[in-house]
Design a protein around this motif. Sequence first.
Motif, PDB file in Angstrom:
ATOM      1  N   MET A  47      49.923  75.860  80.181  1.00  0.00           N
ATOM      2  CA  MET A  47      50.297  75.546  78.808  1.00  0.00           C
ATOM      3  C   MET A  47      49.144  75.934  77.884  1.00  0.00           C
ATOM      4  SD  MET A  47      51.578  71.947  77.271  1.00  0.00           S
ATOM      5  CE  MET A  47      53.303  72.260  77.070  1.00  0.00           C
ATOM      6  N   GLU A  48      49.454  76.655  76.844  1.00  0.00           N
ATOM      7  CA  GLU A  48      48.451  77.150  75.914  1.00  0.00           C
ATOM      8  C   GLU A  48      48.111  76.081  74.879  1.00  0.00           C
ATOM      9  OE1 GLU A  48      48.247  80.537  72.539  1.00  0.00           O
ATOM     10  OE2 GLU A  48      49.312  81.027  74.390  1.00  0.00           O
ATOM     11  N   LYS A  49      46.810  75.907  74.655  1.00  0.00           N
ATOM     12  CA  LYS A  49      46.357  74.940  73.649  1.00  0.00           C
ATOM     13  C   LYS A  49      46.319  75.614  72.292  1.00  0.00           C
ATOM     14  CE  LYS A  49      43.500  72.067  76.598  1.00  0.00           C
ATOM     15  NZ  LYS A  49      42.177  71.513  76.798  1.00  0.00           N
ATOM     16  N   SER A  50      46.755  74.905  71.289  1.00  0.00           N
ATOM     17  CA  SER A  50      46.699  75.463  69.942  1.00  0.00           C
ATOM     18  C   SER A  50      45.313  75.222  69.346  1.00  0.00           C
ATOM     19  CB  SER A  50      47.774  74.841  69.052  1.00  0.00           C
ATOM     20  OG  SER A  50      47.561  73.460  68.955  1.00  0.00           O
ATOM     21  N   ALA A  51      44.930  76.055  68.422  1.00  0.00           N
ATOM     22  CA  ALA A  51      43.637  75.927  67.755  1.00  0.00           C
ATOM     23  C   ALA A  51      43.646  74.676  66.887  1.00  0.00           C
ATOM     24  CB  ALA A  51      43.369  77.160  66.902  1.00  0.00           C
ATOM     25  N   PRO A  52      42.490  73.997  66.781  1.00  0.00           N
ATOM     26  CA  PRO A  52      42.435  72.808  65.924  1.00  0.00           C
ATOM     27  C   PRO A  52      42.760  73.165  64.486  1.00  0.00           C
ATOM     28  CG  PRO A  52      40.318  73.202  67.022  1.00  0.00           C
ATOM     29  CD  PRO A  52      41.235  74.312  67.400  1.00  0.00           C
ATOM     30  N   ARG A  53      43.460  72.284  63.830  1.00  0.00           N
ATOM     31  CA  ARG A  53      43.820  72.505  62.428  1.00  0.00           C
ATOM     32  C   ARG A  53      42.643  72.161  61.539  1.00  0.00           C
ATOM     33  NH1 ARG A  53      49.253  69.228  61.719  1.00  0.00           N
ATOM     34  NH2 ARG A  53      50.273  70.896  60.636  1.00  0.00           N
ATOM     35  N   ARG A  54      42.466  72.933  60.506  1.00  0.00           N
ATOM     36  CA  ARG A  54      41.413  72.666  59.529  1.00  0.00           C
ATOM     37  C   ARG A  54      42.020  71.892  58.370  1.00  0.00           C
ATOM     38  NH1 ARG A  54      37.016  76.415  58.206  1.00  0.00           N
ATOM     39  NH2 ARG A  54      35.798  75.919  60.000  1.00  0.00           N
ATOM     40  N   ARG A  55      41.274  70.932  57.881  1.00  0.00           N
ATOM     41  CA  ARG A  55      41.738  70.159  56.731  1.00  0.00           C
ATOM     42  C   ARG A  55      41.513  70.966  55.461  1.00  0.00           C
ATOM     43  NH1 ARG A  55      39.539  64.182  57.005  1.00  0.00           N
ATOM     44  NH2 ARG A  55      41.616  63.554  56.488  1.00  0.00           N
ATOM     45  N   GLU A  56      42.478  70.948  54.604  1.00  0.00           N
ATOM     46  CA  GLU A  56      42.359  71.617  53.305  1.00  0.00           C
ATOM     47  C   GLU A  56      41.740  70.630  52.327  1.00  0.00           C
ATOM     48  OE1 GLU A  56      42.996  74.762  52.585  1.00  0.00           O
ATOM     49  OE2 GLU A  56      43.560  75.124  54.666  1.00  0.00           O
ATOM     50  N   THR A  57      40.429  70.717  52.119  1.00  0.00           N
ATOM     51  CA  THR A  57      39.743  69.788  51.236  1.00  0.00           C
ATOM     52  C   THR A  57      39.263  70.437  49.953  1.00  0.00           C
ATOM     53  OG1 THR A  57      37.678  70.158  52.399  1.00  0.00           O
ATOM     54  CG2 THR A  57      39.001  68.276  53.111  1.00  0.00           C
ATOM     55  N   ALA A  58      39.301  71.744  49.893  1.00  0.00           N
ATOM     56  CA  ALA A  58      38.780  72.433  48.711  1.00  0.00           C
ATOM     57  C   ALA A  58      39.553  72.082  47.448  1.00  0.00           C
ATOM     58  CB  ALA A  58      38.810  73.938  48.943  1.00  0.00           C
ATOM     59  N   SER A  59      40.827  71.726  47.577  1.00  0.00           N
ATOM     60  CA  SER A  59      41.635  71.443  46.401  1.00  0.00           C
ATOM     61  C   SER A  59      41.514  69.997  45.923  1.00  0.00           C
ATOM     62  CB  SER A  59      43.109  71.761  46.697  1.00  0.00           C
ATOM     63  OG  SER A  59      43.579  70.895  47.707  1.00  0.00           O
ATOM     64  N   LEU A  60      40.831  69.149  46.672  1.00  0.00           N
ATOM     65  CA  LEU A  60      40.697  67.754  46.265  1.00  0.00           C
ATOM     66  C   LEU A  60      39.654  67.615  45.165  1.00  0.00           C
ATOM     67  CD1 LEU A  60      40.725  65.908  49.685  1.00  0.00           C
ATOM     68  CD2 LEU A  60      42.588  66.118  48.053  1.00  0.00           C
ATOM     69  N   ASP A  61      39.996  66.875  44.147  1.00  0.00           N
ATOM     70  CA  ASP A  61      39.076  66.606  43.057  1.00  0.00           C
ATOM     71  C   ASP A  61      38.410  65.264  43.329  1.00  0.00           C
ATOM     72  OD1 ASP A  61      37.690  66.258  40.732  1.00  0.00           O
ATOM     73  OD2 ASP A  61      39.443  66.325  39.420  1.00  0.00           O
ATOM     74  N   PRO A  62      37.081  65.230  43.509  1.00  0.00           N
ATOM     75  CA  PRO A  62      36.402  63.967  43.808  1.00  0.00           C
ATOM     76  C   PRO A  62      36.646  62.880  42.768  1.00  0.00           C
ATOM     77  CG  PRO A  62      34.904  65.816  44.067  1.00  0.00           C
ATOM     78  CD  PRO A  62      36.175  66.349  43.468  1.00  0.00           C
ATOM     79  N   VAL A  63      36.897  63.264  41.537  1.00  0.00           N
ATOM     80  CA  VAL A  63      37.164  62.275  40.493  1.00  0.00           C
ATOM     81  C   VAL A  63      38.501  61.587  40.754  1.00  0.00           C
ATOM     82  CG1 VAL A  63      37.571  61.961  38.026  1.00  0.00           C
ATOM     83  CG2 VAL A  63      35.776  63.517  38.802  1.00  0.00           C
ATOM     84  N   ASP A  64      39.487  62.344  41.203  1.00  0.00           N
ATOM     85  CA  ASP A  64      40.807  61.791  41.465  1.00  0.00           C
ATOM     86  C   ASP A  64      40.912  61.162  42.851  1.00  0.00           C
ATOM     87  OD1 ASP A  64      41.682  62.644  38.999  1.00  0.00           O
ATOM     88  OD2 ASP A  64      42.425  64.560  39.775  1.00  0.00           O
ATOM     89  N   TYR A  65      39.954  61.436  43.725  1.00  0.00           N
ATOM     90  CA  TYR A  65      40.013  60.965  45.099  1.00  0.00           C
ATOM     91  C   TYR A  65      38.640  60.420  45.486  1.00  0.00           C
ATOM     92  CZ  TYR A  65      41.977  61.041  49.817  1.00  0.00           C
ATOM     93  OH  TYR A  65      42.480  60.684  51.038  1.00  0.00           O
ATOM     94  N   PRO A  66      38.296  59.230  45.002  1.00  0.00           N
ATOM     95  CA  PRO A  66      36.937  58.690  45.173  1.00  0.00           C
ATOM     96  C   PRO A  66      36.684  58.142  46.579  1.00  0.00           C
ATOM     97  CG  PRO A  66      38.293  57.110  44.020  1.00  0.00           C
ATOM     98  CD  PRO A  66      39.140  58.345  44.228  1.00  0.00           C
ATOM     99  N   ILE A  67      36.444  59.047  47.515  1.00  0.00           N
ATOM    100  CA  ILE A  67      36.278  58.651  48.913  1.00  0.00           C
ATOM    101  C   ILE A  67      35.082  57.725  49.094  1.00  0.00           C
ATOM    102  CG2 ILE A  67      35.714  59.527  51.219  1.00  0.00           C
ATOM    103  CD1 ILE A  67      37.364  62.012  50.476  1.00  0.00           C
ATOM    104  N   ARG A  68      33.966  58.044  48.470  1.00  0.00           N
ATOM    105  CA  ARG A  68      32.770  57.223  48.663  1.00  0.00           C
ATOM    106  C   ARG A  68      32.980  55.800  48.145  1.00  0.00           C
ATOM    107  NH1 ARG A  68      28.413  60.497  50.130  1.00  0.00           N
ATOM    108  NH2 ARG A  68      26.868  58.993  49.455  1.00  0.00           N
ATOM    109  N   GLU A  69      33.699  55.647  47.045  1.00  0.00           N
ATOM    110  CA  GLU A  69      33.994  54.301  46.537  1.00  0.00           C
ATOM    111  C   GLU A  69      34.867  53.535  47.529  1.00  0.00           C
ATOM    112  OE1 GLU A  69      35.576  54.328  42.586  1.00  0.00           O
ATOM    113  OE2 GLU A  69      34.058  55.745  41.907  1.00  0.00           O
ATOM    114  N   TYR A  70      35.834  54.222  48.104  1.00  0.00           N
ATOM    115  CA  TYR A  70      36.712  53.596  49.092  1.00  0.00           C
ATOM    116  C   TYR A  70      35.916  53.177  50.329  1.00  0.00           C
ATOM    117  CZ  TYR A  70      40.287  52.978  52.628  1.00  0.00           C
ATOM    118  OH  TYR A  70      41.042  52.459  53.629  1.00  0.00           O
TER     119      TYR A  70
END
Length: 61
Positions: A1-24
């Motif tokens: 059975m062939e393993k699929s390549a790991p998926r990369r997260r699309e983070t370039a489009s996230l705006d840190p102001v709209d998505y305050p990860i560090r505050e969370y």
Amino acid sequence: MEKSAPRRRETASLDPVDYPIREYVAAMAMELAGMARWDGDERLAGLLESAADLARRTASA
């Protein structure tokens, strides 16, 4: 059975102001610190509070 390549997260489009990860992360770490303290684990509570303090700092570029 062939393993699929790991998926990369699309983070370039996230705006840190709209998505305050560090505050969370800081808020969650403080909640967890309170839970650890309630359970009698003062050392873990202190470590989690330190993590919250780090998360509140401005991210270095």
